[in-house]
Design a protein around this motif. Structure first.
Motif, mmCIF file in Angstrom:
data_model
loop_
_atom_site.group_PDB
_atom_site.id
_atom_site.type_symbol
_atom_site.label_atom_id
_atom_site.label_comp_id
_atom_site.label_asym_id
_atom_site.label_seq_id
_atom_site.Cartn_x
_atom_site.Cartn_y
_atom_site.Cartn_z
ATOM 1 N N PHE A 192 0.585 -0.985 -0.045
ATOM 2 C CA PHE A 192 0.338 0.112 0.276
ATOM 3 C C PHE A 192 0.589 0.963 -0.195
ATOM 4 O O PHE A 192 0.361 2.133 -1.021
ATOM 5 N N LEU A 193 1.840 0.907 0.751
ATOM 6 C CA LEU A 193 2.483 2.377 0.543
ATOM 7 C C LEU A 193 3.420 2.656 -0.924
ATOM 8 O O LEU A 193 3.259 3.402 -1.789
ATOM 9 N N ASN B 78 8.632 -8.480 -3.462
ATOM 10 C CA ASN B 78 8.321 -7.958 -4.686
ATOM 11 C C ASN B 78 8.374 -5.831 -4.352
ATOM 12 O O ASN B 78 9.134 -5.852 -4.842
ATOM 13 N N PRO B 79 7.681 -5.651 -2.951
ATOM 14 C CA PRO B 79 8.026 -4.148 -2.916
ATOM 15 C C PRO B 79 9.560 -3.907 -2.750
ATOM 16 O O PRO B 79 9.837 -2.698 -3.436
ATOM 17 N N VAL B 80 10.289 -4.652 -2.340
ATOM 18 C CA VAL B 80 11.747 -4.652 -2.092
ATOM 19 C C VAL B 80 12.754 -4.925 -3.116
ATOM 20 O O VAL B 80 13.220 -3.895 -3.153
ATOM 21 N N ILE B 81 12.348 -5.793 -3.872
ATOM 22 C CA ILE B 81 12.940 -6.052 -5.381
ATOM 23 C C ILE B 81 12.314 -4.198 -6.258
ATOM 24 O O ILE B 81 13.750 -3.974 -6.779
ATOM 25 N N PHE C 39 -0.996 -4.083 -6.037
ATOM 26 C CA PHE C 39 -2.169 -4.401 -5.468
ATOM 27 C C PHE C 39 -2.716 -5.560 -5.674
ATOM 28 O O PHE C 39 -3.363 -6.295 -4.376
ATOM 29 N N ILE C 40 -2.764 -6.467 -6.344
ATOM 30 C CA ILE C 40 -2.735 -7.863 -7.206
ATOM 31 C C ILE C 40 -2.260 -8.711 -5.786
ATOM 32 O O ILE C 40 -1.974 -9.713 -5.402
#
Length: 324
Positions: free
Chosen positions: A43-44, A283-286, A68-69
């Motif tokens: 969400f960030l 995923n957010p990190v990479i 979102f997915i």
């Protein structure tokens, strides 16, 4: 078996990740933290992309949709799994079980196509930079997202069609933390060999075709940039490393579960946790936290909403309220 004995199962028992009662509180704590991290991280990204005009580009638009997915993938079964750590009898109704099957294939099918769309976006950006904004216009980006959800819906509808009319008369124990389609079909009162083959063929076709498209896309990109400057090559390699890492983390478990015929239930559970929990966290990190533009936008967002001293002031007020 006569017809009156068919379709008598009204609920399934989920055996979960572990039968050890001593581990349940620990697993509850760990997976609660992991799920909270998934929600906050993804969400960030969505908030950062939507609030910063500099990130209103095709790449970040697709990235926000991927986030979102990822939230959806993590949410179709994880909250129930966490709640089940606190109860002894882990049951799920027949309709809720079918709903889990529907949503897991909807979200994972959509994510596969989104990843292919992101690979196409990088191909156009690196191989056809002068035509990038013309090719990847707003209409095309929206169409790519709509196609991803459409493919996911068609995929899950075809998968659910194999299951919804199967007769279940017992046993009703699913050796997983959610209703995984291959495990549920094995509980039917009829021979499901043909149905299992159709399920594997359906999921295997989508997984392998998407994976092959990604491999071809990244191969073409590497070949294209080989004759360019070393700086461009280094940037392309950095981008490709992030994409290929995510693709491997997501597609590896999916292909192994649905295509590899010799996987055991215990291995399947580990792999299911990987693509429903760890991939949405990574995923957010990479994709983002290693991205300079994303980090700059997050810093700007932080300075806008969390000014210096504001956090400590909020904490101080909370402590004062608790002491009253």
């Amino acid at each position: 078996m006569n017809e009156t004995n068919y379709s008598r199962v009204t609920e399934f028992v989920l055996l979960g990740l572990s039968s050890s009662k001593e581990l349940q509180p620990f697993l509850f704590f760990i997976f609660s933290l992991l799920y909270l991290s998934i929600l906050l991280g993804n969400f960030l990204i969505i908030l950062t992309v939507t609030s910063d005009s500099r990130l209103h580009t095709p790449m970040y638009f697709l990235l926000a949709n991927l986030s979102f997915i990822d939230v959806c993938v993590a949410s179709f079964a994880t909250p129930k799994m966490i709640a089940d750590f606190l109860v002894e009898q882990k049951t799920i109704s027949f309709d809720a079980c079918l709903a889990q099957i529907f949503f897991v294939h909807l979200f994972t099918g959509s994510e596969m196509v989104i990843l292919v769309s992101m690979a196409y976006d990088r191909y156009v950006a690196i191989c056809k930079p002068l035509h990038y904004m013309t090719i990847m216009n707003r209409r095309v980006c929206i169409m790519l997202v709509l196609i991803s959800w459409s493919v996911g819906f068609i995929h899950t509808t075809s998968q659910l069609a194999f299951t919804v009319n199967l007769p279940f008369c017992g046993p009703n124990q699913v050796d997983s933390f959610f209703c995984d389609l291959p495990l549920v079909t094995k509980l039917a009162c009829i021979d499901t060999y043909v149905v299992s083959l159709l399920i594997v063929a359906d999921s295997g076709f989508l997984s392998l075709s998407s994976f092959l498209l990604l491999v071809v896309s990244y191969t073409v990109i590497l070949i294209t940039v080989r004759n360019r400057s070393s700086a461009n090559m280094a940037k392309a390699r950095s981008t490709l490393t992030a994409h290929i890492t995510v693709v491997t983390l997501f597609f590896g478990p999916c292909i192994f579960i649905y295509v590899w015929p010799f996987s055991s239930y215990s291995i399947d559970k580990v792999l299911a946790v990987f693509y429903t929990i760890f991939t949405p966290i990574l995923n957010p990190v990479i994709y983002s936290l290693r991205n300079k533009e994303m980090k700059a936008a997050m810093s700007k967002l932080k300075s806008r909403y969390l000014k210096p001293g504001q956090v400590s002031e909020i904490l101080r007020n909370v402590l004062l309220l608790e002491t009253k």
